[in-house]
Design an enzyme around this catalytic site. Structure first.
Site, PDB file in Angstrom:
ATOM      1  N   SER A   1       8.660 -21.328  -7.103  1.00 48.76           N
ATOM      2  CA  SER A   1       9.201 -20.244  -7.916  1.00 48.76           C
ATOM      3  C   SER A   1       8.399 -18.964  -7.698  1.00 48.76           C
ATOM      4  O   SER A   1       8.255 -18.507  -6.572  1.00 48.76           O
ATOM      5  CB  SER A   1       9.228 -20.675  -9.381  1.00 48.76           C
ATOM      6  OG  SER A   1      10.060 -19.843 -10.145  1.00 48.76           O
TER       7      SER A   1
ATOM      8  N   ASP B   1      20.740 -24.246  -9.073  1.00 49.27           N
ATOM      9  CA  ASP B   1      19.533 -23.653  -9.633  1.00 49.27           C
ATOM     10  C   ASP B   1      19.942 -22.525 -10.578  1.00 49.27           C
ATOM     11  O   ASP B   1      20.434 -21.481 -10.145  1.00 49.27           O
ATOM     12  CB  ASP B   1      18.647 -23.121  -8.504  1.00 49.27           C
ATOM     13  CG  ASP B   1      17.281 -22.673  -8.985  1.00 49.27           C
ATOM     14  OD1 ASP B   1      17.144 -22.389 -10.192  1.00 49.27           O
ATOM     15  OD2 ASP B   1      16.357 -22.599  -8.155  1.00 49.27           O
TER      16      ASP B   1
ATOM     17  N   HIS C   1      15.838 -26.335 -10.658  1.00 47.15           N
ATOM     18  CA  HIS C   1      14.800 -25.425 -10.182  1.00 47.15           C
ATOM     19  C   HIS C   1      13.469 -26.120  -9.892  1.00 47.15           C
ATOM     20  O   HIS C   1      12.530 -25.465  -9.469  1.00 47.15           O
ATOM     21  CB  HIS C   1      14.594 -24.320 -11.236  1.00 47.15           C
ATOM     22  CG  HIS C   1      13.731 -23.191 -10.784  1.00 47.15           C
ATOM     23  ND1 HIS C   1      14.016 -22.416  -9.677  1.00 47.15           N
ATOM     24  CD2 HIS C   1      12.568 -22.694 -11.300  1.00 47.15           C
ATOM     25  CE1 HIS C   1      13.085 -21.494  -9.520  1.00 47.15           C
ATOM     26  NE2 HIS C   1      12.193 -21.642 -10.491  1.00 47.15           N
TER      27      HIS C   1
END
Length: 262
Positions: free
Chosen positions: A92, A214, A242
């Site tokens: 991320s 996601d 995610h």
């Protein structure tokens, strides 16, 4: 800084792989992935300041008011461990933190793996980031008013594996453990950052891992990054949500090993 960031090093030989967690998590998010690398690699795990077992007294709103402050921590860890040609695996927001760190210290990092990366979370003219500013402001307000409620709301949105509630609960517990005020600022820095101009400066071989469904990073974002990092590889995973390092560790391990072994 090794104590500040609760750095843990395993393995004594082989190339170094650095695993970096995302917003609201800590190094334990790699528990299902990192052990697969210990036999052939030296692995490095750490917590950003304010997360996990880091030294929370080291937190400074000024230093950590931008992703560059977090990247500075990564560079200091790399210098302390005398890293050379290491692999940086970022989940991320850590994908962009890692990108900044590779530009700051190119000798330390030879490859970059981005899992669910985004250079900009806000939608823009001609660009789909996935969030409107009002959405982000609402999330930030929720974090400020009731952090635990935010954790409860965000965990299933991020995990996207409703048939495996234990994974969602695990993620929620990680969110809840961290310092609410620090995470609120980290979230603001994350969601309001714009690293698009950095992408074409990245020179190290880069793998972009994009998952299905996601809710945090739309598939267009992964392809946007791929188109702008010269020579990068893009892989659409079978994993959903995610957090594939939690929900699909074996697929994540295989993808990383294939890339760094080539």
């Amino acid at each position: 800084m090794l104590k500040r960031n609760h750095v843990n090093v395993s393995g004594e030989s082989g190339r170094t792989v650095v695993f970096a967690h995302g917003l609201g998590c800590d190094q334990t998010v790699w528990n299902r992935v990192e052990p697969a690398f210990e036999g052939d690699f030296r692995t490095v795990l750490f917590d950003y300041v304010g997360a996990g077992e880091s030294d929370r007294s080291a937190y400074s709103p000024g230093r950590y008011g931008s992703l560059a402050g977090y990247a500075k921590d990564v560079v200091e860890i790399a210098d302390a461990l005398e890293l050379h040609d290491a692999v940086f695996v970022g989940h991320s927001v850590s994908s962009m933190i890692g990108a900044i760190a590779t530009l700051e210290r190119p000798s330390a990092f030879g490859q970059l793996v981005m899992i669910g990366p985004s250079p900009r979370y806000l939608n823009d003219s001609g660009y789909t980031g996935g969030f409107e500013r009002a959405d982000v402001e609402e999330l930030l307000e929720m974090m400020e008013m009731n952090y635990l409620e935010w954790a409860k709301y965000m965990a299933p949105v991020s995990m996207q594996n409703p048939d495996r509630p234990a994974l969602t609960e695990e993620l929620e517990q990680r969110f809840a453990k961290n310092d609410p005020s620090v995470m609120r600022q980290f979230a603001e820095v994350t969601f309001l950052s714009d690293c698009r101009d950095l992408l074409n400066e990245i020179k190290v071989p880069t793998l972009i891992l994009q998952t299905q469904g996601d809710a945090v990073v739309p598939p267009e974002v992964g392809r946007f990054i791929h188109d702008r990092i010269p020579g990068s590889e893009y892989k659409l995973m079978d994993a959903n949500g995610h957090n594939p390092q939690i929900s699909a560790p074996q697929e994540t391990i295989r993808a990383i090993l294939k890339f760094i072994g080539e």
